[in-house]
Design an enzyme around this catalytic site. Structure first.
Site, short mmCIF file in Angstrom:
data_model
loop_
_atom_site.label_atom_id
_atom_site.label_comp_id
_atom_site.label_asym_id
_atom_site.label_seq_id
_atom_site.Cartn_x
_atom_site.Cartn_y
_atom_site.Cartn_z
N ILE A 87 67.02 -35.85 22.35
CA ILE A 87 66.42 -36.89 21.52
C ILE A 87 64.92 -36.64 21.38
O ILE A 87 64.31 -36.01 22.25
CB ILE A 87 66.70 -38.30 22.09
N CYS A 88 64.35 -37.13 20.29
CA CYS A 88 62.90 -37.14 20.08
C CYS A 88 62.57 -38.46 19.39
O CYS A 88 63.32 -39.43 19.52
CB CYS A 88 62.43 -35.92 19.29
N GLN A 89 61.50 -38.51 18.62
CA GLN A 89 61.15 -39.76 17.95
C GLN A 89 61.97 -39.98 16.68
O GLN A 89 62.48 -41.07 16.45
CB GLN A 89 59.65 -39.79 17.61
#
Length: 120
Positions: A87-89
């Site tokens: 996951i990231c932003q």
């Protein structure tokens, strides 16, 4: 001169389309699917945002390995045989991270579509 403009436009379109296409053998999952997976122990959860972003807000159970450190740390801190959920932003850095992990030999890699922005 017009041929050069067409060539540059074609190259630009190629790179934009290539960036938007899914990565081979990487499944995109929704945050709903992620919520179900969080309870499973046989998975590795990686957040590739910066340390500051991670400290500001993160999902319990995720380990922070910033994207710029992933290549160096992945082999040492992750198991290739276990599924990796990234996951990231927004989903763009995690997509790049998934591609990187696949190139390093990780077999089962999933990207959280929409990232932390979709989590809330």
């Amino acid at each position: 001169m017009s041929y050069i403009n067409y060539l540059l436009l074609a190259l630009l379109l190629f790179f934009v389309v290539k960036r938007l296409l899914p990565i081979k053998d990487v499944k995109n999952i929704t945050t709903t699917e992620l919520k179900r997976d969080l309870t499973k122990k046989n998975k590795q959860f990686i957040d590739v945002r910066t340390i500051g972003e991670f400290n500001g807000n993160h999902i319990r159970g995720f380990k922070n390995i910033p994207l710029d450190q992933l290549a160096q740390k992945a082999e040492r801190e992750l198991t290739k045989e276990k599924e990796v959920i990234v996951i990231c932003q927004s989903g763009m850095r995690s997509k790049r991270a998934c591609k990187m992990l696949k190139e390093l030999g990780f077999r089962n890699v999933k990207n959280v579509k929409g990232g932390m922005s979709a989590w809330f």
